[in-house]
Write an enzyme that holds these catalytic residues in place. Structure first.
Site, PDB file in Angstrom:
ATOM      1  N   LEU A  42       0.977  -1.252   0.186  1.00  0.00           N
ATOM      2  CA  LEU A  42      -0.054  -0.034  -0.058  1.00  0.00           C
ATOM      3  C   LEU A  42       0.833   1.259   0.028  1.00  0.00           C
ATOM      4  O   LEU A  42       1.893   1.267   0.646  1.00  0.00           O
ATOM      5  CB  LEU A  42      -0.796  -0.030   1.102  1.00  0.00           C
ATOM      6  CG  LEU A  42      -2.081  -0.967   0.961  1.00  0.00           C
ATOM      7  CD1 LEU A  42      -2.647  -1.281   2.511  1.00  0.00           C
ATOM      8  CD2 LEU A  42      -3.242  -0.721   0.176  1.00  0.00           C
ATOM      9  N   HIS A  58       0.637 -11.556   9.471  1.00  0.00           N
ATOM     10  CA  HIS A  58       1.639 -11.968   8.750  1.00  0.00           C
ATOM     11  C   HIS A  58       2.188 -13.433   9.488  1.00  0.00           C
ATOM     12  O   HIS A  58       2.278 -13.419  10.570  1.00  0.00           O
ATOM     13  CB  HIS A  58       2.912 -11.035   8.791  1.00  0.00           C
ATOM     14  CG  HIS A  58       3.946 -11.413   8.106  1.00  0.00           C
ATOM     15  ND1 HIS A  58       4.072 -11.333   6.578  1.00  0.00           N
ATOM     16  CD2 HIS A  58       5.081 -11.931   8.483  1.00  0.00           C
ATOM     17  CE1 HIS A  58       5.001 -11.801   6.058  1.00  0.00           C
ATOM     18  NE2 HIS A  58       5.928 -12.120   7.309  1.00  0.00           N
ATOM     19  N   GLY A  92       6.719   0.828   5.906  1.00  0.00           N
ATOM     20  CA  GLY A  92       7.346  -0.270   5.591  1.00  0.00           C
ATOM     21  C   GLY A  92       6.607  -1.398   5.250  1.00  0.00           C
ATOM     22  O   GLY A  92       5.629  -1.433   5.259  1.00  0.00           O
ATOM     23  N   ASP A  94       5.598  -5.041   6.663  1.00  0.00           N
ATOM     24  CA  ASP A  94       5.615  -5.848   7.860  1.00  0.00           C
ATOM     25  C   ASP A  94       6.470  -5.244   8.785  1.00  0.00           C
ATOM     26  O   ASP A  94       7.053  -6.059   9.627  1.00  0.00           O
ATOM     27  CB  ASP A  94       6.209  -7.381   7.395  1.00  0.00           C
ATOM     28  CG  ASP A  94       5.113  -8.021   6.534  1.00  0.00           C
ATOM     29  OD1 ASP A  94       3.845  -7.452   6.506  1.00  0.00           O
ATOM     30  OD2 ASP A  94       5.556  -8.768   5.580  1.00  0.00           O
ATOM     31  N   GLU A 123      -3.269 -17.903  13.518  1.00  0.00           N
ATOM     32  CA  GLU A 123      -3.914 -16.618  12.933  1.00  0.00           C
ATOM     33  C   GLU A 123      -5.222 -16.769  12.846  1.00  0.00           C
ATOM     34  O   GLU A 123      -5.884 -15.529  13.137  1.00  0.00           O
ATOM     35  CB  GLU A 123      -3.555 -16.681  11.210  1.00  0.00           C
ATOM     36  CG  GLU A 123      -2.151 -16.882  10.816  1.00  0.00           C
ATOM     37  CD  GLU A 123      -2.004 -16.682   9.480  1.00  0.00           C
ATOM     38  OE1 GLU A 123      -2.441 -16.035   8.760  1.00  0.00           O
ATOM     39  OE2 GLU A 123      -1.167 -17.591   8.999  1.00  0.00           O
TER      40      GLU A 123
END
Ligand code: NHR
Length: 149
Positions: A42, A58, A92, A94, A123
């Site tokens: 993004l 992640h 940045g 992650d 997750e």
């Protein structure tokens, strides 16, 4: 509940697409943006507009193994412990403030697929938990630190 697909192919460059995304999210009065399997970096403009309201999950224990193919990176590196990280997104890749993490063991017989499946279970546990904490107003970001109150 409803869903909407904004196709990058219908919009020019990254900045143009991100601008359409912001407009669409604002139109629907979205309070929190959660990336899940979202594979496009993004733009800084988008990230700044949604700072503190934009999360990603992640499949590694960040800051280890950012970027693509995190489970492959973990196996190749020979780590004994892998995991998942929910973080706020910054400019940045992650690198943003960490909200929640969960660890899983790496087994000697693991393949990328078996390790990914073990991480995915975590997750599915920690991402909704992070969303709940956000919705309850319990996440407070100060620099890199996220405190849960
Ligand atoms: N955007 C920003 N600014 N910051 C992050 O931390 C972001 C992000 C967008 C997506 C998810 C992330 C992941 O969980 C995410 C985090 C895609 C790439 C990537 O290199 C990297 C990290 C993540 C997602 N994407 C390439 C690109 O040029 C395209 C790769 C492809 O199409 O296969 O956008 O892993």
């Amino acid at each position: 509940m409803s869903s909407l697909f904004v196709n990058p192919k219908d919009h020019g460059d990254r900045a143009a697409y991100d601008a359409v995304l912001t407009k669409t999210l604002e139109h629907h009065e979205v309070g929190l943006v959660c990336l899940a399997g979202f594979m496009r970096i993004l733009s800084p403009v988008f990230v700044r507009a949604w700072q503190g309201r934009l999360m990603n999950i992640h499949p590694s224990l960040l800051p280890a193994f950012p970027g693509l193919h995190a489970q492959r990176q973990a196996l190749d590196h020979g780590v004994r412990i892998a995991g998942a990280t929910v973080h706020f997104v910054d400019e940045g890749v992650d690198t943003g403030p960490i909200v929640l993490q969960a660890a899983v063991p790496v087994e000697a017989t693991d393949t990328e697929e078996t390790l990914a499946a073990r991480i995915l279970i975590e997750e599915h546990r920690i991402y909704p938990e992070a969303v709940r904490l956000f919705a309850e107003g319990r996440l407070h970001v100060t620099g890199r630190q996220v405190s849960i109150r």
